[in-house]
Design a protein around this motif. Structure first.
Motif, PDB file in Angstrom:
ATOM      1  N   ALA A  33     -53.853  14.177 -70.665  1.00 36.49           N
ATOM      2  CA  ALA A  33     -53.375  15.160 -69.705  1.00 36.49           C
ATOM      3  C   ALA A  33     -54.014  14.914 -68.344  1.00 36.49           C
ATOM      4  O   ALA A  33     -55.224  14.690 -68.247  1.00 36.49           O
ATOM      5  CB  ALA A  33     -53.708  16.565 -70.185  1.00 36.49           C
ATOM      6  N   LEU A  34     -53.203  14.956 -67.292  1.00 36.62           N
ATOM      7  CA  LEU A  34     -53.668  14.661 -65.936  1.00 36.62           C
ATOM      8  C   LEU A  34     -53.220  15.769 -64.991  1.00 36.62           C
ATOM      9  O   LEU A  34     -52.107  16.286 -65.095  1.00 36.62           O
ATOM     10  CB  LEU A  34     -53.086  13.333 -65.443  1.00 36.62           C
ATOM     11  N   PHE A 173     -58.492   8.776 -56.785  1.00 36.57           N
ATOM     12  CA  PHE A 173     -58.753  10.153 -56.376  1.00 36.57           C
ATOM     13  C   PHE A 173     -57.491  10.999 -56.317  1.00 36.57           C
ATOM     14  O   PHE A 173     -57.544  12.173 -55.938  1.00 36.57           O
ATOM     15  CB  PHE A 173     -59.493  10.174 -55.042  1.00 36.57           C
ATOM     16  N   THR A 174     -56.348  10.406 -56.681  1.00 32.16           N
ATOM     17  CA  THR A 174     -55.160  11.246 -56.838  1.00 32.16           C
ATOM     18  C   THR A 174     -55.312  12.172 -58.040  1.00 32.16           C
ATOM     19  O   THR A 174     -54.580  13.154 -58.166  1.00 32.16           O
ATOM     20  CB  THR A 174     -53.893  10.389 -57.019  1.00 32.16           C
ATOM     21  N   LEU A 175     -56.276  11.880 -58.927  1.00 32.65           N
ATOM     22  CA  LEU A 175     -56.508  12.720 -60.103  1.00 32.65           C
ATOM     23  C   LEU A 175     -57.549  13.794 -59.815  1.00 32.65           C
ATOM     24  O   LEU A 175     -58.650  13.495 -59.364  1.00 32.65           O
ATOM     25  CB  LEU A 175     -57.006  11.871 -61.282  1.00 32.65           C
ATOM     26  N   ALA A 176     -57.207  15.027 -60.126  1.00 33.52           N
ATOM     27  CA  ALA A 176     -58.182  16.118 -60.070  1.00 33.52           C
ATOM     28  C   ALA A 176     -58.859  16.286 -61.419  1.00 33.52           C
ATOM     29  O   ALA A 176     -60.056  16.571 -61.498  1.00 33.52           O
ATOM     30  CB  ALA A 176     -57.501  17.427 -59.671  1.00 33.52           C
ATOM     31  N   GLU A 177     -58.087  16.131 -62.485  1.00 31.80           N
ATOM     32  CA  GLU A 177     -58.607  16.265 -63.848  1.00 31.80           C
ATOM     33  C   GLU A 177     -57.969  15.188 -64.719  1.00 31.80           C
ATOM     34  O   GLU A 177     -56.788  14.876 -64.528  1.00 31.80           O
ATOM     35  CB  GLU A 177     -58.281  17.656 -64.421  1.00 31.80           C
ATOM     36  N   PRO A 178     -58.723  14.614 -65.663  1.00 35.03           N
ATOM     37  CA  PRO A 178     -60.073  15.025 -66.065  1.00 35.03           C
ATOM     38  C   PRO A 178     -61.191  14.497 -65.166  1.00 35.03           C
ATOM     39  O   PRO A 178     -62.291  15.022 -65.187  1.00 35.03           O
ATOM     40  CB  PRO A 178     -60.198  14.414 -67.469  1.00 35.03           C
TER      41      PRO A 178
END
Length: 407
Positions: A33-34, A173-178
């Protein structure tokens, strides 16, 4: 989803805009999950390329935005019908506009990460150039992962003496989570895709080995995975890369991490091998990855485990539970070969598994179908290396791969 590239010399900026049916939360191809953090990124190339094929730009963008795209993707340049068909066939996503012609290339490069698996690929293909991806800060997203020393790895890549292209990008850094990371595993190739025309690349070699390709290792399903959608030639990503004229090649896809570790330790780049980036002078030795790799390292060298990690550490907790484990084939291999394993954090795992040298001998040879799926223009040197240096599995040993997780 709508994407657009703009260039400023050797710096390429991607901006994307979600459609109403898209979502800031999604799943990448392996089911992780992203959550999306931002809608822009950049790739810094070492020089301004002379040409940039629309399919390469489109595929580079797709490796970033695929998890959040629900129905269609609109690129800023017409893509070839072959590429649009690959996206629709693989994901059920409408892609356009369509109107370009396909591309091709002749050279093979290595997506060089600096780890043992990547170093093994370099040993198999001594004349192939390296393309190395380096994470750099994003101008609008704070870096809360400062212990990850991407600059150290880039410096080590430069010390190898190989033909090297370093691309720098803030796409993780386009990902906030995980956490910061690749939206899709294939996003590590974004720089190689943008340089493929300049370098005349027709294939890109990755260091994914037997566990990742065929055995469903890590957080993947614990079973034989011939139809692995990420790494099989006929899978969605294999077809998308082929349509963009940059075939995926897995030179070590048929061998275990024991073999890649042995090849890496005996290679000219041995001193530059680094599988952990939490330290500056070497692997940190305290994380879960270091513990896992130390087990393999010790097994290859037939020596006791060297680690300060004790049973009370969180990274040792899963080895106190019954299997199945991620990467279980290598846990079996290590537990069967490390002297004094019963006095380590792997003692309970060893007892649960009951592995022996005989029961894990298949992990020292190459699974033949992995070589057969390498695209023909680049197959022979890989086949010859495996035949001469490693040896191929017997039918009974290959059956161990094909029944993995069922017994």
């Amino acid at each position: 989803m709508r994407v657009a590239w703009e260039s400023d010399g050797g710096v390429w900026h991607l901006a994307f805009r979600l459609d109403a049916e898209d979502s800031i939360t999604g799943l990448c191809s392996d089911g992780q999950a992203l959550k999306l953090a931002t809608n822009s990124m950049r790739v810094e190339l070492p020089r301004a390329p002379r040409e940039m094929h629309p399919d390469l730009l489109a595929l580079a963008a797709w490796t970033v935005v695929a998890p959040w795209t629900r129905r269609r993707i609109v690129f800023d340049r017409p893509v070839s019908p072959e590429f649009a068909d690959a996206i629709e066939t693989g994901w059920g996503i409408q892609a356009g506009p369509v109107g370009g012609s396909p591309r091709s290339g002749s050279r093979l490069a290595i997506s060089y990460s600096g780890g043992a698996d990547s170093a093994a690929v370099a040993a198999i293909l001594p004349d192939a150039p390296f393309v190395h991806f380096q994470r750099v800060p994003h101008p609008r997203v704070p870096n809360r992962w400062t212990h990850y020393r991407a600059d150290v790895l880039a410096g080590l890549a430069e010390q190898t003496g190989r033909e090297l292209t370093v691309v720098r990008s803030d796409l993780e850094f386009t990902l906030a989570e995980p956490r910061p990371g690749y939206p899709e595993h294939h996003a590590v190739a974004a720089g190689a895709l943008l340089m493929a025309g300049e370098l005349d690349l027709g294939a890109l070699a990755f260091g994914y080995e037997l566990g990742s390709r065929w055995l469903g290792g890590g957080r993947y399903l614990h079973r034989h995975t011939p139809d692995n959608l990420m790494w099989s030639q006929h899978g969605a990503w294999g077809q998308a890369f082929a349509a963009a004229g940059l075939h995926i090649v897995l030179p070590v896809g048929g061998v275990s991490e024991a073999v890649t570790m042995r090849l890496a330790l005996g290679s000219p780049v041995r001193e530059q091998v680094r599988w952990c980036l939490r330290g500056t002078d070497g692997p940190c030795g305290t994380c879960g990855k270091c513990l896992y790799k130390e087990l393999i390292h010790a097994a290859v060298e037939r020596r006791p485990l060297r680690t300060s990690i004790t049973l009370d550490r969180g990274v040792a907790r899963k080895w106190q539970q019954p299997p199945p484990y991620g990467g279980q084939e290598m846990i079996e291999y290590g537990c069967a070969r490390v002297p004094g394993i019963e006095e380590t954090v792997f003692a309970k795992a060893a007892a649960f598994l009951g592995a022996t040298e005989a029961s894990t001998a298949w992990l020292e040879r190459c699974y033949p179908p992995a070589v057969e799926e390498v695209p023909e223009p680049w197959r022979k040197p890989i086949h010859d290396f495996m035949a001469t240096e490693i040896g191929f599995m017997s039918e009974d040993e290959a059956r161990r791969v094909e029944t993995w997780g069922t017994t």
